[in-house]
Design a protein around this motif. Structure first.
Motif: not given
Length: 88
Positions: A12, A78-79, A82
């Motif tokens: 990612q 953010t991912s 989280n």
């Protein structure tokens, strides 16, 4: 954290960095090639002629695409945040 999770996070990271930096790099590459062809055709070998247009295009592309780039980067961060509870 398992090796699969780390590999997925690295994938990612590299994909997002490619998407964020790609438009700027492609635009400066195209402008650099055009300026180089212009220099060869006119036999004008001024060094600043190759840097100024690339710098201007990079600034313009950054200004135009900044909201999208910032949104992409914010979504990725953010991912990651989280996903911290699932790492333990």
């Amino acid at each position: 954290m398992s090796a699969d999770q780390a590999l997925h996070m690295m994938t990612q990271l590299f994909w997002n960095s490619f998407l964020i930096a790609g438009p700027i790099l492609i635009a400066t590459l195209v402008v650099g090639l055009l300026v180089s062809v212009f220099q060869v055709v006119t036999q004008l070998q001024e060094m600043s002629l190759s840097y100024v247009p690339k710098l201007a295009v990079a600034a313009i592309v950054t200004i135009v695409l900044a909201p999208w780039m910032l949104g992409r980067l914010t979504g990725f961060a953010t991912s990651l945040f989280n996903g911290i509870p699932s790492l333990g």
